[in-house]
Design an enzyme around this catalytic site. Structure first.
Site, short mmCIF file in Angstrom:
data_model
loop_
_atom_site.label_atom_id
_atom_site.label_comp_id
_atom_site.label_asym_id
_atom_site.label_seq_id
_atom_site.Cartn_x
_atom_site.Cartn_y
_atom_site.Cartn_z
N ARG A 54 2.52 4.60 -5.19
CA ARG A 54 2.55 5.46 -3.74
C ARG A 54 2.69 6.89 -3.74
O ARG A 54 2.08 7.61 -2.86
CB ARG A 54 2.99 4.52 -2.24
CG ARG A 54 2.28 3.03 -2.57
CD ARG A 54 3.07 2.26 -1.01
NE ARG A 54 4.85 1.97 -1.48
CZ ARG A 54 5.62 0.90 -1.21
NH1 ARG A 54 5.64 1.38 -0.61
NH2 ARG A 54 7.25 1.05 -2.04
N GLN A 62 -7.73 -3.89 -14.73
CA GLN A 62 -6.89 -5.15 -13.70
C GLN A 62 -8.12 -6.44 -13.12
O GLN A 62 -8.39 -6.23 -11.93
CB GLN A 62 -6.21 -4.64 -13.30
CG GLN A 62 -5.13 -5.69 -11.93
CD GLN A 62 -3.84 -5.26 -11.46
OE1 GLN A 62 -4.38 -5.21 -10.02
NE2 GLN A 62 -2.59 -5.59 -11.88
N CYS A 68 0.81 -9.33 -7.70
CA CYS A 68 0.21 -9.38 -6.15
C CYS A 68 0.41 -10.26 -5.23
O CYS A 68 0.86 -11.10 -4.98
CB CYS A 68 -1.33 -9.24 -5.94
SG CYS A 68 -2.09 -9.07 -4.14
N LYS A 75 0.96 -7.12 -15.41
CA LYS A 75 1.69 -6.61 -14.07
C LYS A 75 2.36 -7.43 -13.63
O LYS A 75 1.68 -8.45 -12.73
CB LYS A 75 0.82 -5.39 -13.22
CG LYS A 75 1.37 -5.26 -12.46
CD LYS A 75 1.45 -3.25 -12.46
CE LYS A 75 2.49 -2.42 -10.93
NZ LYS A 75 3.01 -3.55 -9.97
#
Length: 337
Positions: free
Chosen positions: A228, A72, A103, A142
């Site tokens: 996560r 990425q 992000c 993404k």
């Protein structure tokens, strides 16, 4: 279920999300060993690649056992992003090039990168089209659902990326303003999936194998992207892949298995980055392996203070002995009853 990103075949529907400071090659190989069909490198700065920063180039190390995988990249201008994409295309073993448009952190957004693009579908189209025109490897994007609840262009942005030549889209079901708080909106992910003709990876609040099945069933997404929940718990990947295939829930990892894997992860990280960096990077990760194990608070605190591999291993070994002793006493009490 097998599926494809461009010409790259993915063996199942379990994908590991790119996570800064986490998804280096040491962790990605572990994820592949535990059943992930596809893994993505932590985000890498286009300028770091352009300037051939040694640390940046080392981040793009690809182990032969982790294919299929993606690298990425993020950046704020089409010139720098294209140059970075071309470098990944020509000089790395990555199978896929992923563009970060999600992000939420300020230092990335301030450079007109990451989630900043979510405000303008035209910018999404422009940036993705420049990259897809410049490289041979499949390109994915993404992103998040939007900037805030007043600016949700999830469908428009996803369709813009598809028109620009993206081979797949991954979307986190939160806005930039939410960061990692609140709940992921799977209804928006369903809306996006309904409009796309390319593969779609749903991301956000996938904490269990049941969550993965639920998000796939609810949204119609091609794959579940787990973030996560896989940290310190690669068994989540094995259990999810097995559950999606068979409907059977495998047992969770035992404390002994978690401690053993933590030590293995530490050693692989040190092999990759050296002891000084490896130990310091693993401090934050170590506590995830002990999550849910009773009486681990003091051990977690000790691990965060550890300076060397030997110190960390000693702390893990001591905790393993204490945990095993408690388990034996518990079993003896149960038998006595």
């Amino acid at each position: 279920m097998k599926w494809k990103i461009g010409n790259v075949e993915i063996p199942n529907q379990v994908v590991v999300a790119p996570m800064a400071g986490v998804t280096n090659s040491a962790f990605r190989v572990i994820c592949k060993e535990f059943g992930a069909g596809y893994v993505v490198c932590e985000m890498i700065s286009d300028r770091g690649i352009m300037y051939h920063n040694k640390r940046t180039l080392n981040m793009m190390n690809v182990d032969p056992s982790e294919h299929p995988m993606g690298i990425q990249i993020f950046g704020g201008t089409k010139e720098t992003l294209v140059e970075a994409a071309k470098y990944v295309d020509e000089h790395t073993a990555a199978d896929v090039i992923d563009i970060n448009m999600g992000c939420p952190v300020n230092k990335v957004v301030k450079t007109d990168a990451g989630a900043r693009w979510l405000l303008d579908p035209n910018k999404v189209y422009e940036m993705v089209s420049y990259v897809t025109d410049a490289v041979k490897k499949p390109v994915t994007v993404k992103m998040r659902t939007g900037w805030d609840y007043k600016h949700i262009y999830a469908v428009e942005n996803a369709l813009a990326a598809e028109r620009a030549g993206a081979s797949a889209i991954a979307m986190h079901g939160r806005t930039r303003k939410q960061m990692y708080t609140g709940h992921a909106d799977w209804n928006i992910l369903k809306e996006v999936a309904d409009h796309l003709t390319i593969p779609f990876m749903a991301n956000g609040d996938i904490r269990t194998p049941e969550d993965a099945k639920k998000v796939l069933d609810m949204t119609g997404a091609t794959a579940a992207m787990i973030g996560r929940a896989a940290m310190g718990n690669p068994w989540m990947l094995t259990r999810t892949a097995h559950y999606l295939e068979t409907g059977e829930l495998l047992p969770e990892a035992t404390p002994a298995e978690k401690i053993k894997m933590a030590k293995e992860h530490l050693n692989r990280l040190i092999d990759l980055k050296g002891e000084y960096v490896g130990v310091r990077e693993f401090r934050g990760l170590s506590t995830y392996y002990l999550k849910g194990i009773p009486r681990s608070a003091r051990t977690k605190a000790a691990l965060v203070e550890a300076e060397t591999r030997d110190q960390m291993n000693e702390i893990f070994d001591r905790f393993a002995e204490q945990t095993a002793e408690r388990e034996m006493k518990r079993a003896a009490r149960k038998q006595a009853q």
